[in-house]
Design a protein around this motif. Structure first.
Motif: not given
Length: 461
Positions: A347, A370, A376-377, A398, A403
């Protein structure tokens, strides 16, 4: 100029589709058993297209030149049209009345009102109110015809997008093709069958009614009109129900749905020419029950009606051929082939560093993960475009990521109709493609799917 340091070539302008398909549209596709699954897997950890030519096209570009460094964002996915005025949702299927219906309703009111003036002159101006009631009742019969198709489709577990009442009839938009020629035949036949049943019911209702009355004229008109609808739809040419029945028969004989479509479509075009020439001649000869001594205006009206019907049939036959070609090429759309290589970044990774890693790896997408490597996205292409090069070292990936939802995770094994249905269910610009084991395979761009769809449609069958 490569704004992120890569050595890729910019995508040519002709790669952009000139027109949208439904993301692409798929209006009524079916599976093609001749296209098998793709067994050529990409290098572990470096997902990419399975086809060698597609691998060259997708991997010989840096991330910056794969659309991310362009000055225009990826094309937006079109919204589905409503289709007119929503009248209800029988069996959960929306029914729309198109604006063109009001034109034909006015035409029916005017024509039928003229006939009432000869039969029931005492009605005076009220004849147009009776004629309007007939127009509404006639289209209610058309709705019953279309509901027969819809119920049969739902019985065969085929999704129905909507029913639309429009100029010269109605249409049930069934999103998938029947799996067998037998089901295709039944699906097409139930509509004319219901119209014949309605004609019989109106005939029985007419028996105790005194002739020369308003109820008698209305029941007789509805009986004749439903009989005409049934006979006309049984003509063996696409896009009519009889054409779909012919397609099912040829499909059963040859084992090839495409052969059935081609045969029924060309019969439909021949039928269009026959309607254009034959309908005015039949009216003038009195074979359809009309007066042989017709005026010049009646002749023009007959010719105009024949031209409109012929154009509808000819256009529908051509659309059927195009949709058949679409269904033939749909299996060529494979998530594994179209997926872009991706690199995982955490991120807090600066955008410039993420782009450097992607270009060094020959990748064209960034996945934010992560500390355990769980995605995560996805970093959005359009967001990267808006970040100037001199600010990229100070912008974390990030901040530009979207997401992931469950619908944005798609299997690498998806292809054809199943792939398009998955993308339609969750509209997005990018999707995370994963293996059956849960391993990240790459990122699928909706824009890449649209371009592949247009290219496949441009190739001859």
């Amino acid at each position: 100029m490569d704004v992120s340091g890569g050595n890729g070539k910019p995508r040519p302008d002709e790669d952009h589709p000139a027109e949208h398909p439904p993301v692409p549209p798929t209006p009524n596709p079916e599976h093609d058993p001749e296209h098998g699954p793709d067994h050529d897997r990409a290098t572990p950890g470096r997902p990419g297209p399975a086809d060698p030519e597609d691998r060259t096209e997708h991997e010989h570009r840096s991330l910056a030149h794969a659309g991310i460094a362009r000055t225009d964002p990826p094309p937006e996915r079109p919204k589905e049209p409503g289709g007119g005025i929503l009248m209800g949702r029988p069996f959960g299927v929306p029914v729309y009345v198109a604006p063109s219906w009001f034109l034909v309703a006015a035409l029916i009111t005017w024509v039928f009102g003229g006939q009432l003036d000869r039969v029931l002159p005492e009605l005076g101006a009220l004849r147009y109110l009776v004629s309007l009631f007939f127009a509404v009742a006639f289209y209610a019969s058309v709705l019953v015809h279309e509901l027969a198709h819809t119920i049969a489709a739902l019985r065969f577990k085929l999704p129905v997008r909507r029913i639309q009442l429009q100029f010269f009839g109605g249409v049930s938009e069934i999103e998938k093709e029947a799996e067998t020629p037998g089901r295709e035949f039944v699906l097409a036949f139930v509509g004319p069958l219901l119209s014949l049943v309605l004609a019989g019911l109106f005939y029985l209702a007419l028996k105790p009614v005194q002739p020369g009355t308003v109820p008698g004229v209305l029941l007789a008109g509805l009986m004749v009109s439903n009989l005409i609808v049934a006979i006309f739809n049984l003509l063996p040419g696409l896009p009519l129900d009889g054409g779909r029945m012919l397609r099912a028969v040829v499909w059963k004989i040859t084992g090839k749905p495409m052969t059935g479509t081609v045969a029924a479509a060309w019969v439909g075009r021949a039928l269009a020419v026959s309607v254009l020439i034959g309908l005015p001649l039949l009216n003038q000869s009195g074979a359809l029950g009309g007066d042989q001594d017709i005026s010049g205006m009646d002749t023009v009206t007959d010719a105009l009606l024949a031209a409109i019907l012929a154009a509808i049939i000819w256009t529908g036959a051509g659309n059927s051929l195009r949709m058949a070609r679409l269904r033939e090429h749909l299996p060529e759309l494979r998530a594994r082939t179209l997926t872009r290589r991706a690199v995982p970044v955490q991120t807090d990774t600066p955008l410039s560093e993420g782009l450097r890693r992607a270009n060094a790896a020959g990748a064209r997408a960034l996945v934010v993960v992560d500390a355990d490597g769980t995605p995560l996205s996805l970093v959005r292409e359009a967001a990267i475009v808006g970040v100037p090069e001199h600010r990229r070292p100070w912008v974390a990936v990030s901040e530009l990521a979207q997401d992931l939802t469950d619908g944005m995770r798609v299997s690498a094994e998806l292809s054809g109709e199943e792939l398009l249905d998955t993308l339609r269910a969750t509209p997005a610009t990018e999707y995370l493609v994963i293996e059956d084991t849960g391993e990240i395979y790459g990122v699928l761009s909706a824009a890449d799917v649209e371009r592949a769809f247009v290219k496949a449609m441009a190739r001859p069958s």
